[in-house]
Write a protein that holds these residues in place. Sequence first.
Motif, PDB file in Angstrom:
ATOM      1  N   VAL A   1       2.607  -0.928   4.416  1.00  0.00           N
ATOM      2  CA  VAL A   1       1.807   0.292   4.253  1.00  0.00           C
ATOM      3  C   VAL A   1       2.701   1.515   4.397  1.00  0.00           C
ATOM      4  O   VAL A   1       3.412   1.651   5.396  1.00  0.00           O
TER       5      VAL A   1
ATOM      6  N   LEU B   1      -7.895  -5.832   7.367  1.00  0.00           N
ATOM      7  CA  LEU B   1      -6.740  -6.282   6.575  1.00  0.00           C
ATOM      8  C   LEU B   1      -5.668  -6.856   7.497  1.00  0.00           C
ATOM      9  O   LEU B   1      -5.074  -7.891   7.229  1.00  0.00           O
TER      10      LEU B   1
ATOM     11  N   THR C   1      -1.838   5.595  -3.684  1.00  0.00           N
ATOM     12  CA  THR C   1      -3.209   5.391  -4.165  1.00  0.00           C
ATOM     13  C   THR C   1      -3.344   5.853  -5.611  1.00  0.00           C
ATOM     14  O   THR C   1      -4.397   5.743  -6.203  1.00  0.00           O
TER      15      THR C   1
ATOM     16  N   LEU D   1       0.865  -1.171   0.000  1.00  0.00           N
ATOM     17  CA  LEU D   1       0.000   0.000   0.000  1.00  0.00           C
ATOM     18  C   LEU D   1       0.906   1.226   0.000  1.00  0.00           C
ATOM     19  O   LEU D   1       1.119   1.858   1.024  1.00  0.00           O
TER      20      LEU D   1
ATOM     21  N   SER E   1     -11.893   3.737   6.697  1.00  0.00           N
ATOM     22  CA  SER E   1     -10.543   3.284   6.314  1.00  0.00           C
ATOM     23  C   SER E   1      -9.886   2.530   7.453  1.00  0.00           C
ATOM     24  O   SER E   1      -9.270   1.485   7.255  1.00  0.00           O
TER      25      SER E   1
ATOM     26  N   THR F   1       1.881  -7.526   4.687  1.00  0.00           N
ATOM     27  CA  THR F   1       1.301  -6.280   4.173  1.00  0.00           C
ATOM     28  C   THR F   1       2.208  -5.109   4.559  1.00  0.00           C
ATOM     29  O   THR F   1       2.618  -4.990   5.714  1.00  0.00           O
TER      30      THR F   1
ATOM     31  N   ARG G   1      -4.978  -9.392  -0.418  1.00  0.00           N
ATOM     32  CA  ARG G   1      -4.552 -10.105   0.804  1.00  0.00           C
ATOM     33  C   ARG G   1      -3.310 -10.941   0.526  1.00  0.00           C
ATOM     34  O   ARG G   1      -3.322 -11.795  -0.341  1.00  0.00           O
TER      35      ARG G   1
ATOM     36  N   ARG H   1     -11.290  -0.815   7.780  1.00  0.00           N
ATOM     37  CA  ARG H   1     -10.845  -1.699   6.695  1.00  0.00           C
ATOM     38  C   ARG H   1      -9.409  -2.162   6.919  1.00  0.00           C
ATOM     39  O   ARG H   1      -9.075  -3.319   6.679  1.00  0.00           O
ATOM     40  N   VAL H   2      -8.581  -1.238   7.393  1.00  0.00           N
ATOM     41  CA  VAL H   2      -7.188  -1.610   7.667  1.00  0.00           C
ATOM     42  C   VAL H   2      -7.138  -2.627   8.812  1.00  0.00           C
ATOM     43  O   VAL H   2      -6.355  -3.574   8.784  1.00  0.00           O
TER      44      VAL H   2
ATOM     45  N   THR I   1      -6.178  -1.795  -0.415  1.00  0.00           N
ATOM     46  CA  THR I   1      -6.518  -2.529   0.814  1.00  0.00           C
ATOM     47  C   THR I   1      -7.371  -3.772   0.526  1.00  0.00           C
ATOM     48  O   THR I   1      -7.845  -4.417   1.448  1.00  0.00           O
ATOM     49  N   SER I   2      -7.547  -4.081  -0.747  1.00  0.00           N
ATOM     50  CA  SER I   2      -8.384  -5.252  -1.062  1.00  0.00           C
ATOM     51  C   SER I   2      -7.549  -6.497  -1.334  1.00  0.00           C
ATOM     52  O   SER I   2      -8.082  -7.590  -1.437  1.00  0.00           O
TER      53      SER I   2
END
Lengths: 260, 279
Positions: free
Chosen positions: A183, A205, A108, A105, A198, A181, A177, A201-202, A174-175
Amino acid sequence: MMTSQSDMAPILVDLDDVALNMPVHTFKKKDASTHESAVGGTLFHRRGRSFIRALDRVSFTVRAGERVGLVGHNGAGKSSLLRLIAGIYRPTAGVCRVAGRPSCLFSTNLGNRAVATVLESINLSLALYDVPYKDIPAMAEEILAFAEMEAFAHAPMGACSAGMQTRVGFGIVTSVRRPVTLVDEVLGAGDVAFQRKSRERVAKLMAESGALIVTTHMPGTLREMCERGLWLDKGKIVMDAPIDEVIEAYRNRMKDKTPV
Amino acid sequence: MTASSLDNIPLSEPAPDRSISGAVHDVLEGARRFRLAFNLGWQDAMLPYRRALLGPLWLSIIPGLWAGIISAVFYRSLGGGRPEYVLYVFSGIVFFQFAQAMLVSGTSAFQRSTSIIRNIPTPLFLHVLRTVMMNLQTLMAQLPMVGVVYLLSGGTLTSQLLLLVPGIVLVSVTLAGAALVLACATTIVRDLSHAVSAVMRVSFFATPVFWYADGGDPIRLALVQYNPFAHGLNILRDPLLGLPPNETSWAVCAAMMVVFWALGIVLFARFRMRIVSFL
């Protein structure tokens, strides 16, 4: 050296004495200042060429289940370290071993064209992350729903505001897997309501990843997401401890350096 | 992701820097993602025309204008009044521009994908393949108009036209190798992008795109014999002109394919790890 997880948990990231020198083009030795800079890596010159020592003899391991937060000044080597673990940069010296392909990540904005539709951009970005083509339609639908952009699915990206584009980009990155991960500063996108979404969602994740390594200049987010901290200073790890201790020590150092 | 599933993932270390095997692996991995390269190339080739009323038809209109003007001016002097001169010039321009675009865009293959290369781990050859796909799709969009000009020039559907298929494959694979060479070399020596642009502009006049070599002029004969673009053009244009395959041109092109790919892999192995830091 801190290890918060059980020593029985599998190692997912293993760095051994890693160095990373990045060439600096069009920068000559005669242009170099004698001032020691508070930011950035160490500049050095070798055989008529200039380099930044982005990482200097870095060694650590990350085991499954660990959430690691990186702190450090601008140019300390945080982003370089993440890109090295991702396989984008290769170490100048030392060994970097990673379990599987990491999920990255880092940005964006992946160079999407203004005339491409939002859906086309999502499909292409997911393909770039090597998501199997059969999974892309369902994931694209989920990303549109998450970003609350269903009505704009067939609108050109150029018609969307920067914030809307960031929502889509955040949804994409973030989709995916993967066991590890990584970031880099993409947290905190969008308006207040979206930031809440967000974070949730994180968190999801994080729960579904084997290990997380994150860098952000938001200490609250680091405390919320990580239990282990690594402090980088001019490419070297100067502290590896629980995240609260690392943030506190880093803040104290910054107070000493910066007048309030 | 469960703890037990993580146990089964081995720690992997990338292939050693500068190894030929690492470069070949990257090329194969990029080729595996052919569909992605095709989609990226489609965006590069077609999206700029999305808002245009005539859309990708402009890809044929522009060489058509060139061919129209050149044919009108040089029909008698350079074309010798041949009835197929318009087809000769139009197909010559389309195929030469294909080679030109492959080489010129090859020099910026990695720069064009900087935001991807710096943020997503992808095989670097994917971005060369993206460039190849962009130019191939441009050529495919122009071929229907070549067919129209062929029919208007009195051409008929013969089995000889089938030679276009292996011809396009051979020339494209050769140019892909050349694009890999240029993509690697230009990342290190930026002057090359300007040099290639300049050479290609000059080569347009040094290649029998709109002139013939059968006038006995020794300079033209030498240019046809020693100019690699002339051989590529022979392979692609001869089937349209009803000429038998030029064995020398096919052999030269096949040899260039081997040389470019060998050199490309060596350069790719040598500089692959440095490319990202040179962007």
